[in-house]
Design a protein around this motif. Structure first.
Motif, PDB file in Angstrom:
ATOM      1  N   GLU A 278       0.826  -1.203   0.000  1.00  0.00           N
ATOM      2  CA  GLU A 278       0.000   0.000   0.000  1.00  0.00           C
ATOM      3  C   GLU A 278       0.862   1.255   0.000  1.00  0.00           C
ATOM      4  OE1 GLU A 278      -3.363   2.421   0.065  1.00  0.00           O
ATOM      5  OE2 GLU A 278      -3.154   0.282  -0.357  1.00  0.00           O
ATOM      6  N   GLU A 279       1.929   1.241   0.781  1.00  0.00           N
ATOM      7  CA  GLU A 279       2.833   2.395   0.826  1.00  0.00           C
ATOM      8  C   GLU A 279       3.493   2.616  -0.533  1.00  0.00           C
ATOM      9  OE1 GLU A 279       4.781   5.668   2.398  1.00  0.00           O
ATOM     10  OE2 GLU A 279       3.159   4.474   3.253  1.00  0.00           O
ATOM     11  N   LEU A 280       3.823   1.522  -1.205  1.00  0.00           N
ATOM     12  CA  LEU A 280       4.426   1.619  -2.535  1.00  0.00           C
ATOM     13  C   LEU A 280       3.463   2.278  -3.514  1.00  0.00           C
ATOM     14  CD1 LEU A 280       6.940   0.857  -4.199  1.00  0.00           C
ATOM     15  CD2 LEU A 280       5.820  -1.319  -4.717  1.00  0.00           C
ATOM     16  N   VAL A 284       3.895   6.033  -5.325  1.00  0.00           N
ATOM     17  CA  VAL A 284       3.847   6.222  -6.779  1.00  0.00           C
ATOM     18  C   VAL A 284       2.791   7.262  -7.150  1.00  0.00           C
ATOM     19  CG1 VAL A 284       3.255   5.079  -8.944  1.00  0.00           C
ATOM     20  CG2 VAL A 284       4.738   3.923  -7.295  1.00  0.00           C
ATOM     21  N   LEU A 285       1.599   7.167  -6.534  1.00  0.00           N
ATOM     22  CA  LEU A 285       0.533   8.122  -6.826  1.00  0.00           C
ATOM     23  C   LEU A 285       0.904   9.540  -6.392  1.00  0.00           C
ATOM     24  CD1 LEU A 285      -2.625   6.028  -5.851  1.00  0.00           C
ATOM     25  CD2 LEU A 285      -1.869   6.670  -8.149  1.00  0.00           C
ATOM     26  N   THR A 290       2.570  16.419  -7.676  1.00  0.00           N
ATOM     27  CA  THR A 290       3.506  17.545  -7.653  1.00  0.00           C
ATOM     28  C   THR A 290       2.959  18.681  -8.520  1.00  0.00           C
ATOM     29  OG1 THR A 290       4.747  16.701  -9.557  1.00  0.00           O
ATOM     30  CG2 THR A 290       5.440  15.943  -7.362  1.00  0.00           C
ATOM     31  N   PRO A 291       3.374  19.939  -8.268  1.00  0.00           N
ATOM     32  CA  PRO A 291       2.876  21.057  -9.088  1.00  0.00           C
ATOM     33  C   PRO A 291       3.109  20.861 -10.584  1.00  0.00           C
ATOM     34  CG  PRO A 291       4.022  21.875  -7.144  1.00  0.00           C
ATOM     35  CD  PRO A 291       4.240  20.403  -7.168  1.00  0.00           C
ATOM     36  N   ALA A 321       6.717  11.289 -19.212  1.00  0.00           N
ATOM     37  CA  ALA A 321       7.414  12.461 -18.693  1.00  0.00           C
ATOM     38  C   ALA A 321       7.822  12.271 -17.237  1.00  0.00           C
ATOM     39  CB  ALA A 321       6.518  13.693 -18.828  1.00  0.00           C
ATOM     40  N   ILE A 322       6.990  11.546 -16.458  1.00  0.00           N
ATOM     41  CA  ILE A 322       7.276  11.376 -15.032  1.00  0.00           C
ATOM     42  C   ILE A 322       8.207  10.194 -14.780  1.00  0.00           C
ATOM     43  CG2 ILE A 322       6.233  10.925 -12.776  1.00  0.00           C
ATOM     44  CD1 ILE A 322       3.716  12.275 -13.761  1.00  0.00           C
ATOM     45  N   TRP A 323       7.963   9.076 -15.492  1.00  0.00           N
ATOM     46  CA  TRP A 323       8.797   7.883 -15.335  1.00  0.00           C
ATOM     47  C   TRP A 323       9.321   7.441 -16.698  1.00  0.00           C
ATOM     48  CZ3 TRP A 323       3.887   7.708 -12.749  1.00  0.00           C
ATOM     49  CH2 TRP A 323       3.969   7.864 -11.366  1.00  0.00           C
TER      50      TRP A 323
END
Length: 340
Positions: A278-280, A284-285, A290-291, A321-323
């Protein structure tokens, strides 16, 4: 305060230090998260364990009254009790009432008790995202019993079973129909069903309701971690303090049986694994909040609304773009596929 100093204060059972540690754990700031992780790792070496009791129920069933009466009874037996109450957050304003200390007036003033209300924010499952961290901190502070009160009954609220040793479902007399849409999932997770308000004119109704749910529990598939007779239904009156010692005796009987048969350690290990997963997912979410990610999402969302780009293409563009190292880029989708 240095993390090592804070850890020592928590281990001494100082309430102010515990409150500060939970605030640190609940913070979303990156530096606070790093400090909270360091703190939890330091405290994890203590090896202290409490009996974790999850509690859920329909609004108005008397959860706060039950917890206060139950907690005071445990204190009279020489135990220290922590209450982690999760209040629902408004989807419009994001605020929560956090009025549990007001509703548990007598318990909140007991030096052997600690009550911490927390907002659910947008986290599903009836618990806040950092509730498990708060439970671990209360254990390190030397509390014998940690009660986790969820926001109310819902299909997703079986999540509380993943951080508790014993899960209680609190019901009101003659409240059967209000649970028709949710009771299957919540009943399968419950270790005990407690019918509250078994007093006055409602006593006979509570007895019938308890009998109905006892019959329903017998129809459920028996779980390997349950001894004979569990899960079971009982009646109590939190207002008149009737039946509460019986509930505690049954909880201890269940706990002792699970410890003796190896289910206690296995259950806690499985819970730790599920909360890692769940923490993982949450981590990721969080990168989508982020702005920069929000701005990109707004721009791509506008293009999707205008029909300029397909939703799947927009999602993959944003993920690329993010990953860039793990996401399929739009170019890779256009590339010819190798034949097998």
């Amino acid at each position: 305060m240095e993390i090592s100093t804070l850890a020592k204060a928590v281990l001494r059972g100082e309430r102010r230090a515990l409150a500060r540690a939970i605030t640190l754990a609940e913070s979303g700031r990156a530096d606070h998260r790093a400090q909270a992780t360091e703190l939890l790792e330091a405290l994890g070496q203590s090896g202290r364990q409490a009996i974790r009791i999850g509690l859920s129920g329909t609004p108005g069933v008397g959860k706060s009254t039950f917890i206060e009466s139950f907690g005071l009874m445990l204190i009279d037996q020489g135990l220290r009790v922590a209450v982690l109450a999760v209040d629902p957050s408004s989807k419009r304003t994001g605020g929560s009432i956090l009025g549990d200390k007001t509703r548990m007036d007598h318990l909140s003033r007991a030096p052997e008790a600690f009550i911490r209300p927390s907002p659910s924010q947008s986290h599903l499952g009836g618990v806040a995202r950092r509730t498990r961290d708060a439970v671990a901190l209360c254990e390190a502070a030397g509390f014998d019993v940690v009660l986790v009160e969820t926001v109310g009954v819902g299909q997703s609220e079986t999540v509380v079973a993943d951080l508790s040793d014993v899960f209680l479902l609190l019901l009101a007399p003659a409240g059967g129909d209000e649970l028709q849409g949710v009771k299957r999932g919540i009943m399968e997770a419950a270790d005990m069903i407690v019918v509250n308000k078994a007093d006055g004119d409602l006593k006979a109704t509570a007895t019938r309701t308890c009998a109905d749910y006892s019959g329903a529990l017998r129809l459920l598939r028996k779980r390997p971690e349950d001894p004979e007779g569990f899960p079971k239904a009982m009646t109590v009156s939190a207002l008149e303090n009737n039946g509460l010692p019986g509930v505690w005796d049954e909880i201890m009987a269940l706990v002792d049986w699970r410890r003796a048969h190896g289910h206690w350690d296995r259950r806690r290990a499985e819970q730790a694994r599920r909360w890692f997963e769940e923490e993982l997912r949450e981590t990721v979410l969080a990168r989508l909040q982020t702005p920069e990610a929000r701005q990109m999402g707004a721009n791509l969302g506008a293009q999707v609304e205008a029909g300029q780009i397909a939703p799947a293409r927009a999602a993959q563009t944003m993920l690329a773009a993010i990953w860039p190292e793990i996401a399929d880029t739009p170019e890779s989708l256009d590339a010819p596929q190798d034949s097998a």
